[in-house]
Design a protein around this motif. Structure first.
Motif, PDB file in Angstrom:
ATOM      1  N   VAL A  16       0.875  -1.214  -0.066  1.00  0.00           N
ATOM      2  CA  VAL A  16       0.043   0.081   0.247  1.00  0.00           C
ATOM      3  C   VAL A  16       0.978   1.280  -0.056  1.00  0.00           C
ATOM      4  O   VAL A  16       1.908   1.227   0.902  1.00  0.00           O
ATOM      5  CB  VAL A  16      -0.927  -0.043   1.176  1.00  0.00           C
ATOM      6  N   PRO A  17       0.786   2.247  -0.949  1.00  0.00           N
ATOM      7  CA  PRO A  17       0.053   2.133  -2.036  1.00  0.00           C
ATOM      8  C   PRO A  17       0.462   1.264  -3.206  1.00  0.00           C
ATOM      9  O   PRO A  17       1.567   0.600  -3.099  1.00  0.00           O
ATOM     10  CB  PRO A  17      -0.126   3.556  -2.686  1.00  0.00           C
ATOM     11  N   GLY A  18      -0.564   0.916  -4.236  1.00  0.00           N
ATOM     12  CA  GLY A  18      -0.059   0.093  -5.129  1.00  0.00           C
ATOM     13  C   GLY A  18       0.785   0.409  -6.343  1.00  0.00           C
ATOM     14  O   GLY A  18       1.297   1.455  -6.133  1.00  0.00           O
ATOM     15  N   LYS A  19       0.859  -0.228  -7.252  1.00  0.00           N
ATOM     16  CA  LYS A  19       1.735   0.166  -8.407  1.00  0.00           C
ATOM     17  C   LYS A  19       1.088   1.371  -9.193  1.00  0.00           C
ATOM     18  O   LYS A  19      -0.264   1.242  -9.511  1.00  0.00           O
ATOM     19  CB  LYS A  19       2.108  -1.134  -9.360  1.00  0.00           C
ATOM     20  N   PRO A  20       1.781   2.251  -9.976  1.00  0.00           N
ATOM     21  CA  PRO A  20       1.216   3.230 -10.857  1.00  0.00           C
ATOM     22  C   PRO A  20       0.827   2.358 -11.927  1.00  0.00           C
ATOM     23  O   PRO A  20       1.125   1.565 -12.482  1.00  0.00           O
ATOM     24  CB  PRO A  20       2.395   4.132 -11.028  1.00  0.00           C
ATOM     25  N   PHE A  21      -0.127   2.967 -12.678  1.00  0.00           N
ATOM     26  CA  PHE A  21      -0.755   2.576 -14.022  1.00  0.00           C
ATOM     27  C   PHE A  21      -1.351   3.566 -14.909  1.00  0.00           C
ATOM     28  O   PHE A  21      -1.589   4.795 -14.232  1.00  0.00           O
ATOM     29  CB  PHE A  21      -1.781   1.569 -13.701  1.00  0.00           C
ATOM     30  N   THR A  22      -1.258   3.380 -16.035  1.00  0.00           N
ATOM     31  CA  THR A  22      -1.868   4.174 -17.024  1.00  0.00           C
ATOM     32  C   THR A  22      -3.255   3.852 -17.495  1.00  0.00           C
ATOM     33  O   THR A  22      -3.199   2.674 -17.855  1.00  0.00           O
ATOM     34  CB  THR A  22      -0.959   4.343 -18.082  1.00  0.00           C
ATOM     35  N   LEU A  23      -4.181   4.803 -17.613  1.00  0.00           N
ATOM     36  CA  LEU A  23      -5.535   4.410 -18.152  1.00  0.00           C
ATOM     37  C   LEU A  23      -5.637   5.018 -19.365  1.00  0.00           C
ATOM     38  O   LEU A  23      -5.675   6.370 -19.481  1.00  0.00           O
ATOM     39  CB  LEU A  23      -6.577   4.448 -17.091  1.00  0.00           C
ATOM     40  N   ALA A  24      -5.990   4.725 -20.629  1.00  0.00           N
ATOM     41  CA  ALA A  24      -6.331   5.152 -21.889  1.00  0.00           C
ATOM     42  C   ALA A  24      -7.764   5.010 -22.302  1.00  0.00           C
ATOM     43  O   ALA A  24      -8.001   3.895 -22.100  1.00  0.00           O
ATOM     44  CB  ALA A  24      -5.209   4.775 -23.161  1.00  0.00           C
ATOM     45  N   SER A  25      -8.423   5.971 -22.699  1.00  0.00           N
ATOM     46  CA  SER A  25      -9.636   6.179 -22.944  1.00  0.00           C
ATOM     47  C   SER A  25      -9.977   6.661 -24.220  1.00  0.00           C
ATOM     48  O   SER A  25      -9.377   7.593 -24.572  1.00  0.00           O
ATOM     49  CB  SER A  25     -10.727   6.449 -22.061  1.00  0.00           C
ATOM     50  N   GLY A  26     -10.994   6.183 -25.200  1.00  0.00           N
ATOM     51  CA  GLY A  26     -11.413   6.794 -26.246  1.00  0.00           C
ATOM     52  C   GLY A  26     -12.785   6.849 -26.576  1.00  0.00           C
ATOM     53  O   GLY A  26     -13.519   5.791 -26.203  1.00  0.00           O
ATOM     54  N   SER A  27     -13.291   7.624 -27.584  1.00  0.00           N
ATOM     55  CA  SER A  27     -14.745   7.604 -27.885  1.00  0.00           C
ATOM     56  C   SER A  27     -15.011   8.201 -29.434  1.00  0.00           C
ATOM     57  O   SER A  27     -14.228   8.961 -29.700  1.00  0.00           O
ATOM     58  CB  SER A  27     -15.416   8.650 -26.797  1.00  0.00           C
ATOM     59  N   LEU A  28     -16.144   7.701 -30.015  1.00  0.00           N
ATOM     60  CA  LEU A  28     -16.504   8.117 -31.251  1.00  0.00           C
ATOM     61  C   LEU A  28     -17.704   8.078 -31.164  1.00  0.00           C
ATOM     62  O   LEU A  28     -18.745   7.250 -30.906  1.00  0.00           O
ATOM     63  CB  LEU A  28     -15.865   7.022 -32.119  1.00  0.00           C
ATOM     64  N   GLN A  29     -18.382   9.157 -31.836  1.00  0.00           N
ATOM     65  CA  GLN A  29     -19.555   9.638 -31.752  1.00  0.00           C
ATOM     66  C   GLN A  29     -19.937  10.119 -33.427  1.00  0.00           C
ATOM     67  O   GLN A  29     -19.408  10.866 -33.801  1.00  0.00           O
ATOM     68  CB  GLN A  29     -20.286  10.769 -30.723  1.00  0.00           C
ATOM     69  N   LEU A  30     -20.945   9.512 -33.777  1.00  0.00           N
ATOM     70  CA  LEU A  30     -21.652   9.785 -35.061  1.00  0.00           C
ATOM     71  C   LEU A  30     -23.087  10.025 -35.053  1.00  0.00           C
ATOM     72  O   LEU A  30     -23.912   9.273 -34.442  1.00  0.00           O
ATOM     73  CB  LEU A  30     -21.490   8.240 -35.986  1.00  0.00           C
ATOM     74  N   SER A  31     -23.738  11.128 -35.703  1.00  0.00           N
ATOM     75  CA  SER A  31     -24.863  11.589 -35.720  1.00  0.00           C
ATOM     76  C   SER A  31     -25.184  12.044 -37.152  1.00  0.00           C
ATOM     77  O   SER A  31     -24.374  12.537 -38.084  1.00  0.00           O
ATOM     78  CB  SER A  31     -25.116  12.701 -34.672  1.00  0.00           C
ATOM     79  N   TYR A  32     -26.603  11.844 -37.625  1.00  0.00           N
ATOM     80  CA  TYR A  32     -26.990  12.281 -38.716  1.00  0.00           C
ATOM     81  C   TYR A  32     -28.209  12.969 -38.700  1.00  0.00           C
ATOM     82  O   TYR A  32     -29.251  12.329 -37.863  1.00  0.00           O
ATOM     83  CB  TYR A  32     -27.009  11.158 -39.789  1.00  0.00           C
ATOM     84  N   ASN A  33     -28.568  14.050 -39.240  1.00  0.00           N
ATOM     85  CA  ASN A  33     -29.794  14.807 -39.294  1.00  0.00           C
ATOM     86  C   ASN A  33     -30.673  14.126 -40.394  1.00  0.00           C
ATOM     87  O   ASN A  33     -30.527  13.768 -41.639  1.00  0.00           O
ATOM     88  CB  ASN A  33     -29.702  16.290 -40.116  1.00  0.00           C
ATOM     89  N   THR A  34     -32.014  13.748 -39.770  1.00  0.00           N
ATOM     90  CA  THR A  34     -32.808  12.872 -40.705  1.00  0.00           C
ATOM     91  C   THR A  34     -33.633  13.837 -41.727  1.00  0.00           C
ATOM     92  O   THR A  34     -34.257  13.170 -42.501  1.00  0.00           O
ATOM     93  CB  THR A  34     -33.854  12.134 -39.817  1.00  0.00           C
ATOM     94  N   ASN A  35     -33.491  15.181 -41.637  1.00  0.00           N
ATOM     95  CA  ASN A  35     -34.119  16.215 -42.503  1.00  0.00           C
ATOM     96  C   ASN A  35     -35.621  15.811 -42.694  1.00  0.00           C
ATOM     97  O   ASN A  35     -36.240  15.466 -43.630  1.00  0.00           O
ATOM     98  CB  ASN A  35     -33.535  15.782 -44.090  1.00  0.00           C
ATOM     99  N   VAL A  36     -36.446  15.463 -41.555  1.00  0.00           N
ATOM    100  CA  VAL A  36     -37.671  15.229 -41.437  1.00  0.00           C
ATOM    101  C   VAL A  36     -38.475  16.398 -42.061  1.00  0.00           C
ATOM    102  O   VAL A  36     -38.308  17.516 -42.078  1.00  0.00           O
ATOM    103  CB  VAL A  36     -38.104  15.125 -39.952  1.00  0.00           C
ATOM    104  N   PHE A  37     -39.558  15.953 -42.924  1.00  0.00           N
ATOM    105  CA  PHE A  37     -40.317  16.868 -43.859  1.00  0.00           C
ATOM    106  C   PHE A  37     -39.684  17.862 -44.755  1.00  0.00           C
ATOM    107  O   PHE A  37     -40.054  18.634 -45.225  1.00  0.00           O
ATOM    108  CB  PHE A  37     -41.220  17.663 -42.880  1.00  0.00           C
ATOM    109  N   GLY A  38     -38.591  17.502 -44.847  1.00  0.00           N
ATOM    110  CA  GLY A  38     -37.627  18.358 -45.878  1.00  0.00           C
ATOM    111  C   GLY A  38     -37.398  19.429 -45.318  1.00  0.00           C
ATOM    112  O   GLY A  38     -36.852  20.488 -46.208  1.00  0.00           O
ATOM    113  N   LEU A  39     -37.413  19.850 -43.803  1.00  0.00           N
ATOM    114  CA  LEU A  39     -37.242  21.195 -43.308  1.00  0.00           C
ATOM    115  C   LEU A  39     -35.637  21.664 -43.812  1.00  0.00           C
ATOM    116  O   LEU A  39     -35.427  22.723 -44.099  1.00  0.00           O
ATOM    117  CB  LEU A  39     -37.348  21.067 -42.124  1.00  0.00           C
ATOM    118  N   GLU A  40     -34.468  20.625 -43.564  1.00  0.00           N
ATOM    119  CA  GLU A  40     -33.331  21.125 -43.720  1.00  0.00           C
ATOM    120  C   GLU A  40     -33.026  21.627 -45.082  1.00  0.00           C
ATOM    121  O   GLU A  40     -32.365  22.391 -45.490  1.00  0.00           O
ATOM    122  CB  GLU A  40     -32.395  20.070 -43.568  1.00  0.00           C
TER     123      GLU A  40
END
Length: 211
Positions: free
Chosen positions: A128-152
Protein backbone atom coordinates in the motif's frame (compact mmCIF):
# COMPACT_ATOMS: atom_id res chain seq x y z
CA UNK A 1 -50.98 -0.42 -35.57
CA UNK A 2 -47.22 -0.57 -35.10
CA UNK A 3 -46.63 -1.28 -38.80
CA UNK A 4 -49.00 1.52 -39.79
CA UNK A 5 -47.20 3.94 -37.47
CA UNK A 6 -43.80 3.04 -38.94
CA UNK A 7 -45.14 3.46 -42.47
CA UNK A 8 -46.50 6.90 -41.64
CA UNK A 9 -43.23 7.91 -40.01
CA UNK A 10 -41.26 6.78 -43.07
CA UNK A 11 -43.53 8.57 -45.49
CA UNK A 12 -43.51 11.72 -43.37
CA UNK A 13 -39.98 12.51 -44.49
CA UNK A 14 -41.16 13.06 -48.05
CA UNK A 15 -44.04 15.43 -47.38
CA UNK A 16 -43.90 19.11 -46.69
CA UNK A 17 -43.74 22.41 -48.54
CA UNK A 18 -40.88 21.65 -50.92
CA UNK A 19 -40.17 24.88 -52.74
CA UNK A 20 -39.48 24.69 -56.45
CA UNK A 21 -37.87 27.30 -58.67
CA UNK A 22 -40.43 28.45 -61.26
CA UNK A 23 -39.46 27.69 -64.84
CA UNK A 24 -40.04 30.81 -66.88
CA UNK A 25 -39.53 30.96 -70.63
CA UNK A 26 -37.00 33.70 -71.51
CA UNK A 27 -38.38 36.57 -73.63
CA UNK A 28 -37.74 36.35 -77.35
CA UNK A 29 -36.56 39.96 -77.44
CA UNK A 30 -36.92 43.47 -76.11
CA UNK A 31 -37.46 45.31 -79.38
CA UNK A 32 -40.61 46.21 -81.28
CA UNK A 33 -42.24 43.79 -83.69
CA UNK A 34 -40.30 43.40 -86.90
CA UNK A 35 -36.97 44.59 -85.50
CA UNK A 36 -34.44 41.78 -85.59
CA UNK A 37 -30.96 41.64 -84.12
CA UNK A 38 -28.71 38.65 -84.52
CA UNK A 39 -25.63 38.91 -82.31
CA UNK A 40 -24.31 35.54 -83.50
CA UNK A 41 -23.81 36.51 -87.13
CA UNK A 42 -20.37 37.39 -88.43
CA UNK A 43 -19.73 41.06 -87.58
CA UNK A 44 -18.90 43.45 -90.36
CA UNK A 45 -15.74 45.51 -90.44
CA UNK A 46 -15.87 48.08 -87.65
CA UNK A 47 -18.98 46.51 -86.10
CA UNK A 48 -19.30 46.12 -82.34
CA UNK A 49 -18.95 42.57 -81.00
CA UNK A 50 -20.53 42.02 -77.58
CA UNK A 51 -18.98 39.26 -75.47
CA UNK A 52 -19.20 38.11 -71.86
CA UNK A 53 -15.98 39.98 -71.11
CA UNK A 54 -17.50 43.17 -72.52
CA UNK A 55 -20.56 42.69 -70.35
CA UNK A 56 -18.42 42.35 -67.21
CA UNK A 57 -16.33 45.45 -68.02
CA UNK A 58 -18.20 47.33 -70.71
CA UNK A 59 -16.39 50.62 -70.02
CA UNK A 60 -13.15 49.13 -71.35
CA UNK A 61 -14.64 49.34 -74.84
CA UNK A 62 -13.95 53.08 -74.70
CA UNK A 63 -10.22 52.16 -74.69
CA UNK A 64 -9.55 54.92 -72.17
CA UNK A 65 -6.86 54.16 -69.60
CA UNK A 66 -7.85 57.11 -67.33
CA UNK A 67 -11.46 55.91 -67.30
CA UNK A 68 -10.35 52.35 -66.46
CA UNK A 69 -8.26 53.66 -63.55
CA UNK A 70 -11.08 55.83 -62.20
CA UNK A 71 -13.60 52.98 -62.24
CA UNK A 72 -11.12 50.56 -60.67
CA UNK A 73 -10.39 53.11 -57.93
CA UNK A 74 -14.12 53.65 -57.34
CA UNK A 75 -14.57 49.90 -56.93
CA UNK A 76 -11.85 49.86 -54.25
CA UNK A 77 -12.98 52.96 -52.36
CA UNK A 78 -16.79 52.82 -52.54
CA UNK A 79 -18.34 51.94 -49.14
CA UNK A 80 -21.52 50.60 -50.74
CA UNK A 81 -19.51 48.00 -52.64
CA UNK A 82 -17.66 47.07 -49.46
CA UNK A 83 -20.98 46.51 -47.71
CA UNK A 84 -22.24 44.42 -50.64
CA UNK A 85 -19.06 42.31 -50.60
CA UNK A 86 -19.40 41.64 -46.87
CA UNK A 87 -23.08 40.78 -47.30
CA UNK A 88 -22.19 38.33 -50.07
CA UNK A 89 -19.45 36.72 -47.96
CA UNK A 90 -21.84 36.35 -45.01
CA UNK A 91 -24.58 34.79 -47.15
CA UNK A 92 -22.10 32.37 -48.73
CA UNK A 93 -20.83 31.32 -45.31
CA UNK A 94 -24.41 30.79 -44.16
CA UNK A 95 -25.11 28.69 -47.26
CA UNK A 96 -22.05 26.54 -46.52
CA UNK A 97 -23.14 26.11 -42.90
CA UNK A 98 -26.62 25.00 -43.95
CA UNK A 99 -25.18 22.58 -46.48
CA UNK A 100 -23.39 20.84 -43.62
CA UNK A 101 -26.75 19.61 -42.35
CA UNK A 102 -26.74 16.96 -45.10
CA UNK A 103 -23.52 15.36 -43.87
CA UNK A 104 -22.99 13.22 -40.76
CA UNK A 105 -21.45 14.76 -37.66
CA UNK A 106 -18.42 12.90 -36.35
CA UNK A 107 -16.72 13.65 -33.05
CA UNK A 108 -13.69 11.96 -31.54
CA UNK A 109 -12.56 12.06 -27.98
CA UNK A 110 -9.73 10.57 -26.01
CA UNK A 111 -7.98 10.75 -22.69
CA UNK A 112 -4.93 9.49 -20.85
CA UNK A 113 -4.77 9.17 -17.07
CA UNK A 114 -1.88 8.25 -14.79
CA UNK A 115 -2.91 6.87 -11.43
CA UNK A 116 -1.85 4.58 -8.60
CA UNK A 117 -3.83 1.63 -7.34
CA UNK A 118 -4.87 1.54 -3.71
CA UNK A 119 -2.94 -1.67 -3.11
CA UNK A 120 -1.03 -4.33 -5.00
CA UNK A 121 0.09 -7.87 -4.24
CA UNK A 122 3.82 -8.24 -4.90
CA UNK A 123 5.53 -11.55 -3.98
CA UNK A 124 2.62 -12.59 -1.77
CA UNK A 125 2.75 -9.33 0.12
CA UNK A 126 0.17 -6.55 0.03
CA UNK A 127 1.77 -3.26 -0.80
CA UNK A 128 0.00 0.00 0.00
CA UNK A 129 -0.14 2.10 -2.08
CA UNK A 130 -0.08 -0.12 -5.15
CA UNK A 131 1.69 0.14 -8.46
CA UNK A 132 1.15 3.13 -10.75
CA UNK A 133 -0.79 2.46 -13.94
CA UNK A 134 -1.88 4.33 -17.07
CA UNK A 135 -5.51 4.36 -18.25
CA UNK A 136 -6.25 5.29 -21.86
CA UNK A 137 -9.82 5.95 -23.04
CA UNK A 138 -11.41 6.89 -26.35
CA UNK A 139 -14.82 7.67 -27.77
CA UNK A 140 -16.40 8.00 -31.22
CA UNK A 141 -19.77 9.66 -31.81
CA UNK A 142 -21.62 9.68 -35.13
CA UNK A 143 -24.89 11.53 -35.69
CA UNK A 144 -26.95 12.31 -38.79
CA UNK A 145 -29.77 14.75 -39.41
CA UNK A 146 -32.82 12.89 -40.71
CA UNK A 147 -34.20 15.95 -42.57
CA UNK A 148 -37.74 15.25 -41.42
CA UNK A 149 -40.42 16.77 -43.69
CA UNK A 150 -37.65 18.22 -45.89
CA UNK A 151 -37.09 21.12 -43.50
CA UNK A 152 -33.30 21.14 -43.85
CA UNK A 153 -33.62 21.04 -47.65
CA UNK A 154 -35.88 24.08 -47.67
CA UNK A 155 -33.56 25.95 -45.30
CA UNK A 156 -30.58 25.18 -47.53
CA UNK A 157 -32.43 26.27 -50.67
CA UNK A 158 -33.39 29.51 -48.96
CA UNK A 159 -29.76 30.14 -47.95
CA UNK A 160 -28.59 29.39 -51.49
CA UNK A 161 -31.16 31.79 -52.94
CA UNK A 162 -30.08 34.52 -50.54
CA UNK A 163 -26.45 34.05 -51.60
CA UNK A 164 -27.50 34.37 -55.25
CA UNK A 165 -29.44 37.56 -54.45
CA UNK A 166 -26.40 39.00 -52.64
CA UNK A 167 -24.19 38.23 -55.65
CA UNK A 168 -26.70 39.88 -57.99
CA UNK A 169 -26.89 42.94 -55.73
CA UNK A 170 -23.09 43.25 -55.79
CA UNK A 171 -23.07 43.06 -59.60
CA UNK A 172 -25.88 45.61 -59.74
CA UNK A 173 -23.97 48.00 -57.48
CA UNK A 174 -20.89 47.68 -59.71
CA UNK A 175 -22.92 48.36 -62.85
CA UNK A 176 -24.52 51.49 -61.42
CA UNK A 177 -21.24 52.79 -59.99
CA UNK A 178 -19.37 52.21 -63.26
CA UNK A 179 -22.20 53.90 -65.15
CA UNK A 180 -22.12 56.94 -62.89
CA UNK A 181 -18.35 57.28 -63.15
CA UNK A 182 -18.36 56.81 -66.93
CA UNK A 183 -21.19 59.33 -67.34
CA UNK A 184 -19.33 61.88 -65.23
CA UNK A 185 -16.09 61.37 -67.14
CA UNK A 186 -17.75 61.59 -70.56
CA UNK A 187 -19.71 64.67 -69.50
CA UNK A 188 -16.56 66.32 -68.17
CA UNK A 189 -14.74 65.56 -71.42
CA UNK A 190 -17.64 67.08 -73.38
CA UNK A 191 -17.62 70.23 -71.24
CA UNK A 192 -13.85 70.51 -71.65
CA UNK A 193 -14.10 70.15 -75.43
CA UNK A 194 -16.86 72.76 -75.53
CA UNK A 195 -14.77 75.11 -73.40
CA UNK A 196 -11.75 74.65 -75.68
CA UNK A 197 -13.92 75.34 -78.73
CA UNK A 198 -15.31 78.55 -77.24
CA UNK A 199 -11.80 79.68 -76.35
CA UNK A 200 -10.72 79.18 -79.96
CA UNK A 201 -13.77 81.09 -81.16
CA UNK A 202 -12.99 83.99 -78.82
CA UNK A 203 -9.36 83.95 -79.91
CA UNK A 204 -10.41 84.08 -83.56
CA UNK A 205 -12.81 86.93 -82.97
CA UNK A 206 -10.14 88.84 -81.09
CA UNK A 207 -7.80 88.48 -84.09
CA UNK A 208 -10.55 89.77 -86.40
CA UNK A 209 -11.14 92.79 -84.17
CA UNK A 210 -7.39 93.46 -84.10
CA UNK A 211 -7.39 93.75 -87.87
Amino acid sequence: PLILGLALAASGCSVGPHLKVPRLAPPSGYTSTGAQRDLNRQPKAGALTWTAANEAAWWQMFHSAPLDRLIAESFRQNPSLDAARHALAASQQYETAQEGAFFPNVSLGGGLQRNTSLRSVIGGRVVVPGKPFTLASGSLQLSYNTNVFGLETDIYRTAKARAAVSAAQLDEAKIFLAGNVATAVVSLAGYQAELDLRRRIVSGEQKILAV
